[in-house]
Design a protein around this motif. Structure first.
Motif, PDB file in Angstrom:
ATOM      1  N   SER A 190     -33.642  -2.019  -1.248  1.00 45.29           N
ATOM      2  CA  SER A 190     -32.887  -1.833  -2.485  1.00 45.29           C
ATOM      3  C   SER A 190     -31.409  -1.557  -2.210  1.00 45.29           C
ATOM      4  N   LEU A 191     -31.097  -1.033  -1.039  1.00 45.28           N
ATOM      5  CA  LEU A 191     -29.709  -0.704  -0.700  1.00 45.28           C
ATOM      6  C   LEU A 191     -28.962  -1.838  -0.001  1.00 45.28           C
ATOM      7  N   ALA A 244     -26.620   8.707  -0.577  1.00 44.12           N
ATOM      8  CA  ALA A 244     -25.934   8.969  -1.838  1.00 44.12           C
ATOM      9  C   ALA A 244     -25.070  10.220  -1.732  1.00 44.12           C
ATOM     10  N   GLU A 301     -23.473   3.640  -1.269  1.00 41.38           N
ATOM     11  CA  GLU A 301     -24.314   3.015  -2.288  1.00 41.38           C
ATOM     12  C   GLU A 301     -24.917   1.686  -1.844  1.00 41.38           C
ATOM     13  N   ARG A 307     -32.174   7.164   0.829  1.00 43.49           N
ATOM     14  CA  ARG A 307     -31.382   6.931  -0.381  1.00 43.49           C
ATOM     15  C   ARG A 307     -30.629   8.186  -0.783  1.00 43.49           C
ATOM     16  N   SER A 308     -31.311   9.321  -0.806  1.00 41.86           N
ATOM     17  CA  SER A 308     -30.643  10.556  -1.214  1.00 41.86           C
ATOM     18  C   SER A 308     -29.626  11.023  -0.175  1.00 41.86           C
ATOM     19  N   GLU A 345     -38.858   0.321   1.302  1.00 45.01           N
ATOM     20  CA  GLU A 345     -38.553   0.150  -0.120  1.00 45.01           C
ATOM     21  C   GLU A 345     -37.099   0.515  -0.402  1.00 45.01           C
ATOM     22  N   GLN A 346     -36.635   1.623   0.169  1.00 45.82           N
ATOM     23  CA  GLN A 346     -35.276   2.074  -0.090  1.00 45.82           C
ATOM     24  C   GLN A 346     -34.242   1.201   0.619  1.00 45.82           C
ATOM     25  N   ALA A 347     -34.546   0.798   1.842  1.00 48.70           N
ATOM     26  CA  ALA A 347     -33.603  -0.030   2.594  1.00 48.70           C
ATOM     27  C   ALA A 347     -33.373  -1.366   1.898  1.00 48.70           C
ATOM     28  N   ARG A 358     -41.836   4.146   2.642  1.00 55.78           N
ATOM     29  CA  ARG A 358     -40.719   4.651   1.825  1.00 55.78           C
ATOM     30  C   ARG A 358     -39.384   4.105   2.296  1.00 55.78           C
ATOM     31  N   ASP A 384     -36.145   9.453   3.255  1.00 53.10           N
ATOM     32  CA  ASP A 384     -35.273  10.031   2.231  1.00 53.10           C
ATOM     33  C   ASP A 384     -33.866   9.446   2.337  1.00 53.10           C
TER      34      ASP A 384
END
Length: 313
Positions: free
Chosen positions: A223-224, A84, A89, A80-81, A219-221, A216, A78
């Motif tokens: 993108s960030l 954020a 960002e 990304r959330s 994928e998030q890492a 998960r 989690d």
């Protein structure tokens, strides 16, 4: 209780922290990587762990580096959330040390290891069903499938049968109680590995949804990651390493098993990608490290770079 960070020098080499960067340690654990990163460069480090005890331990390190180390309790899947909510960002670096931590293994009441007797728990975050809940309620077929899929235990059906038979008389409550039932149900391993090792791994992975979390977080890492950003992942068994390898290959535009001389490669040019694999093969610990820290023996390190000229999605 000692904590020795695995492949520490190699992690720092591939992460290459620089002044002013924002870096995430997604698996704070004992704080070994975090401390080294903070000492390597005047950067800002966000450290995450789903284990409240790990976050509590981190308070002392945060006090040593006021304003530079920020602790977040939560699942890295989690991230990304969580980031954020903190106003973050983009990241210049991410490091992940997958699997169970030394503190969790060495604390009997956490129930991760059969080296000590303790409650059959295995929950990293102290929420959700425990290992005891699984072994006492799943059907024989479900247990066999779980132990085969996540533990790669070839005697999984025999183990499941023994568990179901034993729990009919006495429900499982402790680690040694379960370990002994499993040990008696499988042949002795010539390598000396305890007969319950793979089954305990399987239960731990299922209890904590570890493989889903890895998918998960990767994928998030990715993108960030900011242009020029790096991600370094240390895994400890083939199931983890396989997920990391495939995610990095996909990000770098490589299809596993595809020949560069095959029809697809000859007919269509390879699309430009934003990422470059920094470790063509996984980095393994040397003999000195494995002698000093046996936990390092199964470690694999992989690293990926977001190209400096790329643009975040």
């Amino acid at each position: 209780m000692s904590h020795i960070p695995v492949l520490l020098n190699e992690v720092l080499e591939h992460l290459a922290p620089q002044a002013g960067e924002t870096i995430l340690d997604g698996t704070f654990g004992g704080g070994g990587y975090a401390r080294a990163i903070l000492q390597a460069a005047p950067c800002t480090l966000w450290a995450m762990d789903r284990d409240p005890e790990a976050i509590a331990r981190g308070a002392a390190l945060a006090a040593e580096h006021p304003g530079r180390l920020h602790l977040i309790e939560g699942r890295f899947g989690d991230m990304r959330s969580h980031l954020a909510a903190a106003g973050i960002e983009a990241l210049d670096g991410v490091v992940l040390d997958l699997g169970v931590s030394s503190f969790q293994i060495d604390t009997p009441e956490r129930g991760f290891s059969f080296r000590f007797d303790g409650p059959l728990d295995m929950r990293m975050g102290r929420t959700g069903p425990s290992a005891a809940d699984l072994v006492n309620t799943l059907s024989e077929g479900e247990l066999a499938d779980l132990i085969w899929e996540f533990g790669e235990e070839r005697f999984s059906r025999r183990v499941a049968r023994a568990i179901v038979k034993a729990r009919a008389e006495t429900p499982f409550e402790t680690t040694l109680q379960l370990a002994e039932v499993i040990r008696r149900s499988v042949p002795r391993d010539p390598s000396g590995i305890h007969g319950a090792t793979r089954s305990f791994q399987a239960l731990r992975i299922r209890v904590n949804d570890e493989l889903g979390e890895i998918e998960r977080v990767l994928e998030q890492a990715l993108s960030l990651l900011a242009p020029g950003g790096r991600i370094v992942v240390v895994s400890f068994h083939s199931l983890e390493d396989r997920i990391v390898k495939r995610a990095f290959q996909k990000a770098a535009g490589r299809t596993p098993g595809e020949s560069r001389h095959g029809p697809a490669a000859l007919l269509a040019p390879r699309a430009a990608t934003e990422f470059t694999i920094l470790t063509p093969r996984s980095v393994r610990p040397g003999s000195t490290e494995t002698s000093d820290n046996p936990r390092a023996r199964s470690a694999h390190l992989r690293a990926l770079l977001r190209k400096p000229e790329s643009r975040a999605a």
